[in-house]
Design a protein around this motif. Sequence first.
Motif, PDB file in Angstrom:
ATOM      1  N   ALA A 187       0.093   4.872   7.920  1.00 35.90           N
ATOM      2  CA  ALA A 187      -0.197   3.849   7.067  1.00 35.90           C
ATOM      3  C   ALA A 187       0.958   3.877   5.767  1.00 35.90           C
ATOM      4  CB  ALA A 187      -1.531   3.899   6.468  1.00 35.90           C
ATOM      5  N   GLN A 188       1.298   2.656   5.568  1.00 38.46           N
ATOM      6  CA  GLN A 188       2.217   2.520   4.185  1.00 38.46           C
ATOM      7  C   GLN A 188       1.675   1.251   3.348  1.00 38.46           C
ATOM      8  OE1 GLN A 188       5.010   4.403   3.575  1.00 38.46           O
ATOM      9  NE2 GLN A 188       5.011   3.362   1.613  1.00 38.46           N
ATOM     10  N   GLU A 189       1.836   1.366   1.948  1.00 32.81           N
ATOM     11  CA  GLU A 189       1.590   0.250   1.333  1.00 32.81           C
ATOM     12  C   GLU A 189       2.805  -0.290   1.019  1.00 32.81           C
ATOM     13  OE1 GLU A 189      -0.970  -0.920  -2.741  1.00 32.81           O
ATOM     14  OE2 GLU A 189      -0.671   1.217  -2.226  1.00 32.81           O
ATOM     15  N   VAL A 190       2.696  -1.949   1.128  1.00 28.52           N
ATOM     16  CA  VAL A 190       3.837  -2.649   0.690  1.00 28.52           C
ATOM     17  C   VAL A 190       3.389  -3.858  -0.037  1.00 28.52           C
ATOM     18  CG1 VAL A 190       5.812  -4.059   1.859  1.00 28.52           C
ATOM     19  CG2 VAL A 190       4.972  -1.912   3.041  1.00 28.52           C
ATOM     20  N   ASP A 191       3.916  -3.936  -1.214  1.00 29.08           N
ATOM     21  CA  ASP A 191       3.510  -5.057  -2.090  1.00 29.08           C
ATOM     22  C   ASP A 191       2.049  -5.236  -2.092  1.00 29.08           C
ATOM     23  OD1 ASP A 191       6.084  -5.676  -2.486  1.00 29.08           O
ATOM     24  OD2 ASP A 191       6.376  -7.052  -0.738  1.00 29.08           O
ATOM     25  N   GLY A 192       1.187  -4.064  -2.495  1.00 30.17           N
ATOM     26  CA  GLY A 192      -0.322  -4.187  -2.460  1.00 30.17           C
ATOM     27  C   GLY A 192      -0.944  -4.237  -1.114  1.00 30.17           C
ATOM     28  N   GLU A 193      -0.337  -4.457  -0.005  1.00 31.80           N
ATOM     29  CA  GLU A 193      -0.951  -4.477   1.239  1.00 31.80           C
ATOM     30  C   GLU A 193      -0.725  -3.509   2.244  1.00 31.80           C
ATOM     31  OE1 GLU A 193      -0.470  -8.333   2.799  1.00 31.80           O
ATOM     32  OE2 GLU A 193      -1.579  -9.298   1.258  1.00 31.80           O
TER      33      GLU A 193
ATOM     34  N   TYR B 147       1.734  -2.754  15.424  1.00 42.15           N
ATOM     35  CA  TYR B 147       1.446  -2.948  13.919  1.00 42.15           C
ATOM     36  C   TYR B 147       0.235  -3.737  13.496  1.00 42.15           C
ATOM     37  CZ  TYR B 147       6.203  -1.239  12.861  1.00 42.15           C
ATOM     38  OH  TYR B 147       7.544  -0.071  12.746  1.00 42.15           O
ATOM     39  N   PHE B 148      -0.320  -3.198  12.497  1.00 45.60           N
ATOM     40  CA  PHE B 148      -1.412  -4.153  11.817  1.00 45.60           C
ATOM     41  C   PHE B 148      -1.245  -4.286  10.220  1.00 45.60           C
ATOM     42  CE2 PHE B 148      -2.861  -1.812  15.566  1.00 45.60           C
ATOM     43  CZ  PHE B 148      -3.574  -2.487  16.385  1.00 45.60           C
ATOM     44  N   GLY B 149      -1.504  -5.491   9.934  1.00 45.00           N
ATOM     45  CA  GLY B 149      -1.345  -5.672   8.417  1.00 45.00           C
ATOM     46  C   GLY B 149      -2.788  -5.991   7.811  1.00 45.00           C
ATOM     47  N   LEU B 150      -3.005  -5.323   6.540  1.00 45.15           N
ATOM     48  CA  LEU B 150      -4.259  -5.367   5.793  1.00 45.15           C
ATOM     49  C   LEU B 150      -4.060  -6.161   4.581  1.00 45.15           C
ATOM     50  CD1 LEU B 150      -5.479  -1.754   6.331  1.00 45.15           C
ATOM     51  CD2 LEU B 150      -6.067  -3.590   8.009  1.00 45.15           C
ATOM     52  N   ASP B 151      -4.821  -7.049   4.327  1.00 41.34           N
ATOM     53  CA  ASP B 151      -4.915  -7.817   2.987  1.00 41.34           C
ATOM     54  C   ASP B 151      -5.268  -6.813   2.034  1.00 41.34           C
ATOM     55  OD1 ASP B 151      -7.653  -7.915   3.073  1.00 41.34           O
ATOM     56  OD2 ASP B 151      -7.660  -9.994   3.530  1.00 41.34           O
ATOM     57  N   SER B 152      -5.401  -7.322   0.616  1.00 42.86           N
ATOM     58  CA  SER B 152      -5.621  -6.489  -0.591  1.00 42.86           C
ATOM     59  C   SER B 152      -7.191  -6.006  -0.368  1.00 42.86           C
ATOM     60  CB  SER B 152      -5.366  -7.280  -1.627  1.00 42.86           C
ATOM     61  OG  SER B 152      -6.046  -8.192  -1.907  1.00 42.86           O
ATOM     62  N   VAL B 153      -7.870  -6.595   0.252  1.00 44.50           N
ATOM     63  CA  VAL B 153      -9.511  -6.069   0.323  1.00 44.50           C
ATOM     64  C   VAL B 153      -9.624  -5.187   1.532  1.00 44.50           C
ATOM     65  CG1 VAL B 153     -11.843  -6.853   0.568  1.00 44.50           C
ATOM     66  CG2 VAL B 153     -10.477  -8.192  -0.625  1.00 44.50           C
TER      67      VAL B 153
END
Length: 90
Positions: A15-21, A32-38
């Motif tokens: 897991a890596q944080e990129v621009d708050g996500e 790959y999976f992207g998670l929004d801020s929540v």
Amino acid sequence: MDFSKKVIFPDSIFAQEVDGEMVLLDMNTENYFGLDSVASDIWKLLQEGKTIGETYEALLEIYEVDPETLRKDLETFIDNLLENRLAFIE
């Protein structure tokens, strides 16, 4: 879902944080999976070793949301993690 349990993440999940996500990489499948801020906040709380219930309570303090809506959203998020083999329940 048993809120007294913990969600555990396999070592193969990066897991890596990129621009708050958060961006998740399953090293076994290279998906790959992207998670929004929540979802990123949920991920972080679970990563800290909190139970599902402790995560739920912490999210209630962070967000102004209907408790039942939060419960359903949290369960859906965890179910998606489990279905994609990004986590398991302990």
